[in-house]
Design a protein around this motif. Structure first.
Motif, PDB file in Angstrom:
ATOM      1  N   LEU A 127      50.081 -41.188 137.018  1.00  0.00           N
ATOM      2  CA  LEU A 127      51.241 -40.708 136.922  1.00  0.00           C
ATOM      3  C   LEU A 127      51.634 -39.155 137.897  1.00  0.00           C
ATOM      4  O   LEU A 127      52.787 -39.097 138.429  1.00  0.00           O
ATOM      5  CB  LEU A 127      52.989 -40.444 136.096  1.00  0.00           C
ATOM      6  N   VAL A 128      50.398 -38.395 137.651  1.00  0.00           N
ATOM      7  CA  VAL A 128      50.986 -36.797 138.623  1.00  0.00           C
ATOM      8  C   VAL A 128      51.587 -37.345 139.783  1.00  0.00           C
ATOM      9  O   VAL A 128      52.197 -35.966 140.187  1.00  0.00           O
ATOM     10  CB  VAL A 128      49.760 -36.735 138.308  1.00  0.00           C
ATOM     11  N   LEU A 129      50.917 -38.145 140.560  1.00  0.00           N
ATOM     12  CA  LEU A 129      51.467 -37.667 141.823  1.00  0.00           C
ATOM     13  C   LEU A 129      52.305 -38.195 142.619  1.00  0.00           C
ATOM     14  O   LEU A 129      53.826 -37.519 143.060  1.00  0.00           O
ATOM     15  CB  LEU A 129      49.846 -38.733 142.432  1.00  0.00           C
ATOM     16  N   PRO A 130      53.237 -40.002 141.486  1.00  0.00           N
ATOM     17  CA  PRO A 130      54.502 -39.309 141.566  1.00  0.00           C
ATOM     18  C   PRO A 130      55.362 -38.827 141.521  1.00  0.00           C
ATOM     19  O   PRO A 130      56.791 -38.638 142.076  1.00  0.00           O
ATOM     20  CB  PRO A 130      54.920 -41.255 141.265  1.00  0.00           C
ATOM     21  N   ALA A 131      54.936 -38.435 139.879  1.00  0.00           N
ATOM     22  CA  ALA A 131      55.832 -36.824 139.643  1.00  0.00           C
ATOM     23  C   ALA A 131      55.444 -35.993 140.392  1.00  0.00           C
ATOM     24  O   ALA A 131      57.122 -34.970 140.942  1.00  0.00           O
ATOM     25  CB  ALA A 131      54.796 -36.376 138.683  1.00  0.00           C
ATOM     26  N   GLY A 132      54.697 -35.619 141.133  1.00  0.00           N
ATOM     27  CA  GLY A 132      54.620 -34.612 142.367  1.00  0.00           C
ATOM     28  C   GLY A 132      55.676 -34.424 143.352  1.00  0.00           C
ATOM     29  O   GLY A 132      55.880 -33.860 143.685  1.00  0.00           O
ATOM     30  N   ALA A 133      55.958 -35.969 143.836  1.00  0.00           N
ATOM     31  CA  ALA A 133      56.334 -36.341 145.478  1.00  0.00           C
ATOM     32  C   ALA A 133      58.069 -36.294 144.647  1.00  0.00           C
ATOM     33  O   ALA A 133      58.769 -35.791 144.829  1.00  0.00           O
ATOM     34  CB  ALA A 133      55.983 -38.286 145.291  1.00  0.00           C
ATOM     35  N   LEU A 134      58.214 -36.478 143.540  1.00  0.00           N
ATOM     36  CA  LEU A 134      59.654 -35.957 143.323  1.00  0.00           C
ATOM     37  C   LEU A 134      59.709 -34.389 142.954  1.00  0.00           C
ATOM     38  O   LEU A 134      60.618 -34.208 142.767  1.00  0.00           O
ATOM     39  CB  LEU A 134      59.598 -36.831 141.586  1.00  0.00           C
ATOM     40  N   ALA A 135      58.647 -34.039 142.357  1.00  0.00           N
ATOM     41  CA  ALA A 135      59.212 -32.311 142.883  1.00  0.00           C
ATOM     42  C   ALA A 135      58.731 -32.041 143.691  1.00  0.00           C
ATOM     43  O   ALA A 135      60.190 -30.928 143.976  1.00  0.00           O
ATOM     44  CB  ALA A 135      57.880 -31.709 141.534  1.00  0.00           C
ATOM     45  N   TYR A 136      58.121 -32.866 144.463  1.00  0.00           N
ATOM     46  CA  TYR A 136      58.386 -31.972 146.221  1.00  0.00           C
ATOM     47  C   TYR A 136      59.629 -32.132 146.391  1.00  0.00           C
ATOM     48  O   TYR A 136      60.543 -31.465 147.192  1.00  0.00           O
ATOM     49  CB  TYR A 136      57.487 -33.104 146.840  1.00  0.00           C
ATOM     50  N   TYR A 137      60.353 -33.632 146.292  1.00  0.00           N
ATOM     51  CA  TYR A 137      61.918 -33.664 147.246  1.00  0.00           C
ATOM     52  C   TYR A 137      62.782 -32.589 146.458  1.00  0.00           C
ATOM     53  O   TYR A 137      63.139 -32.042 147.227  1.00  0.00           O
ATOM     54  CB  TYR A 137      62.593 -34.699 146.480  1.00  0.00           C
ATOM     55  N   GLY A 138      62.525 -32.824 145.224  1.00  0.00           N
ATOM     56  CA  GLY A 138      63.162 -31.550 144.387  1.00  0.00           C
ATOM     57  C   GLY A 138      63.045 -30.020 145.086  1.00  0.00           C
ATOM     58  O   GLY A 138      64.331 -29.467 145.387  1.00  0.00           O
ATOM     59  N   ALA A 139      61.551 -29.256 145.223  1.00  0.00           N
ATOM     60  CA  ALA A 139      61.772 -28.195 145.512  1.00  0.00           C
ATOM     61  C   ALA A 139      62.116 -28.413 147.387  1.00  0.00           C
ATOM     62  O   ALA A 139      62.542 -26.803 147.759  1.00  0.00           O
ATOM     63  CB  ALA A 139      59.974 -27.880 145.919  1.00  0.00           C
ATOM     64  N   LEU A 140      61.884 -29.329 148.212  1.00  0.00           N
ATOM     65  CA  LEU A 140      62.318 -29.097 149.416  1.00  0.00           C
ATOM     66  C   LEU A 140      63.805 -28.654 149.493  1.00  0.00           C
ATOM     67  O   LEU A 140      64.445 -27.823 150.986  1.00  0.00           O
ATOM     68  CB  LEU A 140      61.966 -30.992 150.075  1.00  0.00           C
ATOM     69  N   PHE A 141      64.400 -29.694 149.081  1.00  0.00           N
ATOM     70  CA  PHE A 141      66.096 -28.749 147.996  1.00  0.00           C
ATOM     71  C   PHE A 141      65.892 -27.584 148.937  1.00  0.00           C
ATOM     72  O   PHE A 141      67.054 -26.993 149.380  1.00  0.00           O
ATOM     73  CB  PHE A 141      66.602 -30.295 147.826  1.00  0.00           C
ATOM     74  N   PHE A 142      66.328 -27.297 147.289  1.00  0.00           N
ATOM     75  CA  PHE A 142      65.796 -25.501 147.532  1.00  0.00           C
ATOM     76  C   PHE A 142      65.174 -24.910 148.520  1.00  0.00           C
ATOM     77  O   PHE A 142      66.061 -23.602 148.646  1.00  0.00           O
ATOM     78  CB  PHE A 142      65.383 -25.079 146.053  1.00  0.00           C
ATOM     79  N   ILE A 143      63.834 -25.052 148.781  1.00  0.00           N
ATOM     80  CA  ILE A 143      63.707 -24.098 150.049  1.00  0.00           C
ATOM     81  C   ILE A 143      64.200 -24.466 151.475  1.00  0.00           C
ATOM     82  O   ILE A 143      64.390 -23.634 152.444  1.00  0.00           O
ATOM     83  CB  ILE A 143      61.740 -24.341 150.137  1.00  0.00           C
ATOM     84  N   THR A 144      64.524 -25.815 151.443  1.00  0.00           N
ATOM     85  CA  THR A 144      65.374 -26.047 153.081  1.00  0.00           C
ATOM     86  C   THR A 144      66.998 -25.159 152.847  1.00  0.00           C
ATOM     87  O   THR A 144      67.297 -24.258 153.791  1.00  0.00           O
ATOM     88  CB  THR A 144      66.107 -27.377 153.203  1.00  0.00           C
ATOM     89  N   ARG A 145      67.254 -24.626 151.894  1.00  0.00           N
ATOM     90  CA  ARG A 145      68.652 -24.215 151.582  1.00  0.00           C
ATOM     91  C   ARG A 145      68.545 -22.554 151.461  1.00  0.00           C
ATOM     92  O   ARG A 145      69.031 -21.868 152.427  1.00  0.00           O
ATOM     93  CB  ARG A 145      69.056 -23.746 150.067  1.00  0.00           C
ATOM     94  N   ARG A 146      66.949 -22.061 151.303  1.00  0.00           N
ATOM     95  CA  ARG A 146      66.761 -20.876 151.866  1.00  0.00           C
ATOM     96  C   ARG A 146      66.609 -20.251 152.860  1.00  0.00           C
ATOM     97  O   ARG A 146      67.042 -19.148 153.732  1.00  0.00           O
ATOM     98  CB  ARG A 146      65.399 -20.627 150.550  1.00  0.00           C
ATOM     99  N   PHE A 147      66.558 -21.590 154.400  1.00  0.00           N
ATOM    100  CA  PHE A 147      66.158 -20.897 154.886  1.00  0.00           C
ATOM    101  C   PHE A 147      67.223 -21.581 156.417  1.00  0.00           C
ATOM    102  O   PHE A 147      67.327 -21.161 157.082  1.00  0.00           O
ATOM    103  CB  PHE A 147      64.679 -22.587 155.698  1.00  0.00           C
ATOM    104  N   GLN A 148      68.083 -22.085 155.067  1.00  0.00           N
ATOM    105  CA  GLN A 148      69.684 -22.173 156.482  1.00  0.00           C
ATOM    106  C   GLN A 148      70.116 -20.887 156.934  1.00  0.00           C
ATOM    107  O   GLN A 148      70.758 -19.775 155.536  1.00  0.00           O
ATOM    108  CB  GLN A 148      70.685 -22.770 155.188  1.00  0.00           C
TER     109      GLN A 148
END
Length: 157
Positions: free
Chosen positions: A136-157
């Motif tokens: 479950l590490v890789l699927p959990a990492g993918a979900l955490a990646y999408y969450g981090a992508l949301f917050f990082i994208t807001r930083r660069f807007q």
């Protein structure tokens, strides 16, 4: 309705499909690359999920084949992800690499803490369910990646 899945042309009234963007912050990739990712990532994900389910639910010789199918689906998903990332511009690549580092790092730390805690507090549980947690590490990492992508994208807007 304007949106991700379909829209209506005002002059003719006909409905046509708009490409759903499964990967946020990938606008600089050519439409053909994004369409390829959308199509093949969904197929590979279905193969992965069916393989994981089959490896648990089927008897021994078939479970090995199902596990190989899951590994194939996972490898195919990763390959399509790399193809999409190579088509992005430098800023979007930086955003995705940062989100990957945060997401997979967080999943790895959580799995390590869970594993150490299980070994110390319940060694029999760790022995019985360690492979499930590791898978479950890789699927959990993918979900955490999408969450981090949301917050990082807001930083660069």
């Amino acid at each position: 309705r304007d949106g991700l899945s379909w829209t209506r042309r005002a002059e003719t009234g006909e409905i046509f499909i708009v490409m759903i963007n499964l990967m946020p912050e990938s606008g600089s990739a050519p439409p053909a690359v994004r369409a390829r990712y959308n199509r093949f990532a969904v197929i590979a994900s279905l193969i992965f999920v069916a393989g994981v389910y089959g490896s648990v639910a089927l008897a021994r010789p078939f479970s090995v084949i199902a596990a190989a199918a899951a590994l194939f689906g996972l490898s195919w998903m990763m390959y399509e992800f790399v193809i999409l990332m190579r088509a992005l511009d430098e800023l979007q690549q930086r955003i995705h690499v940062l989100a990957l580092a945060i997401g997979l790092g967080a999943a790895g730390v959580c799995a390590t803490v869970f594993g150490i805690g299980a070994l110390v507090l319940a060694p029999s549980f760790a022995a019985a369910h360690g492979a499930v947690v590791a898978s479950l590490v890789l699927p959990a990492g993918a979900l955490a990646y999408y969450g981090a992508l949301f917050f990082i994208t807001r930083r660069f807007q």
